[in-house]
Design a protein around this motif. Sequence first.
Motif, mmCIF file in Angstrom:
data_model
loop_
_atom_site.group_PDB
_atom_site.id
_atom_site.type_symbol
_atom_site.label_atom_id
_atom_site.label_comp_id
_atom_site.label_asym_id
_atom_site.label_seq_id
_atom_site.Cartn_x
_atom_site.Cartn_y
_atom_site.Cartn_z
ATOM 1 N N LEU A 116 61.456 14.899 -86.975
ATOM 2 C CA LEU A 116 62.045 16.226 -87.087
ATOM 3 C C LEU A 116 63.550 16.033 -87.126
ATOM 4 C CD1 LEU A 116 60.079 18.181 -84.314
ATOM 5 C CD2 LEU A 116 59.466 17.885 -86.727
ATOM 6 N N THR A 117 64.192 16.549 -88.168
ATOM 7 C CA THR A 117 65.650 16.519 -88.248
ATOM 8 C C THR A 117 66.141 17.905 -87.876
ATOM 9 O OG1 THR A 117 65.559 14.838 -89.967
ATOM 10 C CG2 THR A 117 67.638 16.020 -89.712
ATOM 11 N N LEU A 118 66.893 17.963 -86.785
ATOM 12 C CA LEU A 118 67.302 19.239 -86.212
ATOM 13 C C LEU A 118 68.600 19.730 -86.829
ATOM 14 C CD1 LEU A 118 66.652 18.409 -82.450
ATOM 15 C CD2 LEU A 118 65.020 19.039 -84.211
ATOM 16 N N PRO A 119 68.725 21.045 -87.026
ATOM 17 C CA PRO A 119 69.973 21.606 -87.560
ATOM 18 C C PRO A 119 71.038 21.710 -86.474
ATOM 19 C CG PRO A 119 68.361 23.353 -87.250
ATOM 20 C CD PRO A 119 67.683 22.067 -86.897
ATOM 21 N N LEU A 120 71.651 20.566 -86.186
ATOM 22 C CA LEU A 120 72.718 20.485 -85.196
ATOM 23 C C LEU A 120 73.983 19.993 -85.882
ATOM 24 C CD1 LEU A 120 70.781 18.663 -82.325
ATOM 25 C CD2 LEU A 120 71.147 21.114 -82.574
ATOM 26 N N LYS A 121 75.096 20.080 -85.186
ATOM 27 C CA LYS A 121 76.360 19.596 -85.751
ATOM 28 C C LYS A 121 76.338 18.090 -85.955
ATOM 29 C CE LYS A 121 78.940 23.450 -83.984
ATOM 30 N NZ LYS A 121 79.934 23.969 -83.080
ATOM 31 N N GLU A 122 75.635 17.364 -85.093
ATOM 32 C CA GLU A 122 75.500 15.917 -85.206
ATOM 33 C C GLU A 122 74.066 15.605 -85.646
ATOM 34 O OE1 GLU A 122 76.055 11.932 -82.418
ATOM 35 O OE2 GLU A 122 76.350 13.900 -81.573
ATOM 36 N N LEU A 123 73.910 14.713 -86.630
ATOM 37 C CA LEU A 123 72.570 14.362 -87.125
ATOM 38 C C LEU A 123 71.687 13.914 -85.970
ATOM 39 C CD1 LEU A 123 70.614 13.943 -89.487
ATOM 40 C CD2 LEU A 123 71.457 11.601 -89.628
ATOM 41 N N THR A 124 70.616 14.657 -85.738
ATOM 42 C CA THR A 124 69.730 14.392 -84.616
ATOM 43 C C THR A 124 68.291 14.462 -85.086
ATOM 44 O OG1 THR A 124 71.332 15.357 -83.093
ATOM 45 C CG2 THR A 124 69.085 15.150 -82.286
ATOM 46 N N THR A 125 67.512 13.449 -84.702
ATOM 47 C CA THR A 125 66.092 13.428 -85.059
ATOM 48 C C THR A 125 65.240 13.237 -83.816
ATOM 49 O OG1 THR A 125 66.134 11.050 -85.506
ATOM 50 C CG2 THR A 125 66.487 12.511 -87.384
ATOM 51 N N LEU A 126 64.066 13.812 -83.865
ATOM 52 C CA LEU A 126 63.046 13.613 -82.840
ATOM 53 C C LEU A 126 61.854 12.972 -83.514
ATOM 54 C CD1 LEU A 126 62.983 17.071 -81.002
ATOM 55 C CD2 LEU A 126 63.976 14.960 -80.166
ATOM 56 N N GLU A 127 61.348 11.897 -82.943
ATOM 57 C CA GLU A 127 60.137 11.278 -83.474
ATOM 58 C C GLU A 127 58.955 11.813 -82.684
ATOM 59 O OE1 GLU A 127 58.267 6.939 -84.630
ATOM 60 O OE2 GLU A 127 60.237 7.050 -83.696
ATOM 61 N N ILE A 128 58.056 12.479 -83.395
ATOM 62 C CA ILE A 128 56.883 13.079 -82.769
ATOM 63 C C ILE A 128 55.719 12.101 -82.908
ATOM 64 C CG2 ILE A 128 55.338 15.074 -82.699
ATOM 65 C CD1 ILE A 128 58.301 15.723 -82.069
ATOM 66 N N PRO A 129 55.192 11.598 -81.798
ATOM 67 C CA PRO A 129 54.108 10.618 -81.852
ATOM 68 C C PRO A 129 52.789 11.222 -82.329
ATOM 69 C CG PRO A 129 55.084 10.732 -79.647
ATOM 70 C CD PRO A 129 55.660 11.848 -80.450
ATOM 71 N N THR A 130 51.923 10.357 -82.813
ATOM 72 C CA THR A 130 50.622 10.817 -83.325
ATOM 73 C C THR A 130 49.804 11.512 -82.243
ATOM 74 O OG1 THR A 130 49.673 8.626 -82.949
ATOM 75 C CG2 THR A 130 50.478 9.088 -85.158
ATOM 76 N N ALA A 131 49.895 11.068 -80.999
ATOM 77 C CA ALA A 131 49.134 11.714 -79.927
ATOM 78 C C ALA A 131 49.533 13.180 -79.783
ATOM 79 C CB ALA A 131 49.339 10.968 -78.609
ATOM 80 N N VAL A 132 50.822 13.463 -79.929
ATOM 81 C CA VAL A 132 51.301 14.848 -79.846
ATOM 82 C C VAL A 132 50.817 15.632 -81.058
ATOM 83 C CG1 VAL A 132 53.357 16.314 -79.816
ATOM 84 C CG2 VAL A 132 53.278 14.240 -78.422
ATOM 85 N N LEU A 133 50.880 15.016 -82.243
ATOM 86 C CA LEU A 133 50.394 15.688 -83.454
ATOM 87 C C LEU A 133 48.911 16.022 -83.339
ATOM 88 C CD1 LEU A 133 52.267 13.569 -86.127
ATOM 89 C CD2 LEU A 133 52.685 15.966 -85.569
ATOM 90 N N LEU A 134 48.132 15.111 -82.779
ATOM 91 C CA LEU A 134 46.704 15.387 -82.590
ATOM 92 C C LEU A 134 46.490 16.550 -81.617
ATOM 93 C CD1 LEU A 134 45.334 11.744 -82.431
ATOM 94 C CD2 LEU A 134 44.821 13.450 -84.181
ATOM 95 N N GLU A 135 47.293 16.595 -80.567
ATOM 96 C CA GLU A 135 47.202 17.707 -79.623
ATOM 97 C C GLU A 135 47.546 19.024 -80.316
ATOM 98 O OE1 GLU A 135 48.540 17.158 -75.515
ATOM 99 O OE2 GLU A 135 49.756 18.956 -75.810
ATOM 100 N N TRP A 136 48.604 19.004 -81.145
ATOM 101 C CA TRP A 136 48.983 20.214 -81.876
ATOM 102 C C TRP A 136 47.858 20.660 -82.808
ATOM 103 C CZ3 TRP A 136 54.682 19.144 -83.773
ATOM 104 C CH2 TRP A 136 55.519 19.086 -82.659
ATOM 105 N N GLN A 137 47.243 19.711 -83.509
ATOM 106 C CA GLN A 137 46.131 20.064 -84.401
ATOM 107 C C GLN A 137 44.966 20.652 -83.617
ATOM 108 O OE1 GLN A 137 46.172 20.112 -87.646
ATOM 109 N NE2 GLN A 137 48.006 18.928 -88.068
ATOM 110 N N LEU A 138 44.688 20.073 -82.456
ATOM 111 C CA LEU A 138 43.618 20.575 -81.593
ATOM 112 C C LEU A 138 43.908 22.017 -81.176
ATOM 113 C CD1 LEU A 138 41.046 20.016 -79.869
ATOM 114 C CD2 LEU A 138 42.605 19.248 -78.064
ATOM 115 N N MET A 139 45.135 22.272 -80.828
ATOM 116 C CA MET A 139 45.520 23.615 -80.393
ATOM 117 C C MET A 139 45.464 24.620 -81.544
ATOM 118 S SD MET A 139 48.897 24.838 -78.347
ATOM 119 C CE MET A 139 49.912 25.234 -79.733
ATOM 120 N N ALA A 140 45.892 24.190 -82.718
ATOM 121 C CA ALA A 140 45.936 25.096 -83.873
ATOM 122 C C ALA A 140 44.537 25.414 -84.346
ATOM 123 C CB ALA A 140 46.752 24.480 -84.997
#
Length: 162
Positions: A138-162
């Motif tokens: 995830l590249t965040l709209p901040l003044k300084e280039l900032t990224t968050l790496e979302i792990p597959t375990a979190v993505l699987l949890e999100w899919q489960l929730m959705a």
Amino acid sequence: MSFFKKCLIVLGLCLCLLVSSGILASPSFASIRQQEEAPGQLLYQSRQSIRDNHGQTWQVVLFKRVKNNRVTAIDLRLVGYPDQVEFIHPGSLTISRGTVLHFSTPDQFAKEAPAPNVGQFDLKEILPQLPTNQNILLTLPLKELTTLEIPTAVLLEWQLMA
């Protein structure tokens, strides 16, 4: 039967009891919460703390609202430490795998944010299309280039929730 065999049988039974009672069971990593906001309206949340590419910790909250058995919203809220990060409003969150851009979603707080360190983005249409077999950035709209790496375990949890 020998004393040794009897001890093994007793030990085996004790282990079975401990596992079945949950004492030795593996921990659950899912952190999906559910609460009733109003009659017929439920809110589901997945909360994670994830460090960005600068070492700052972010509260990453995916939430889904369901009203009368219909999903009304799936949003991603990103919260950084106050006075350390500031979102550019309006801005867009970009979602990629490596260097390949896949999605962009506009800032839901374009007109008024609850605080400068909070951003929120609609993922209702995007979430079902995200991969679950590799991390995303995830590249965040901040003044300084900032990224968050979302792990597959979190993505699987999100899919489960959705």
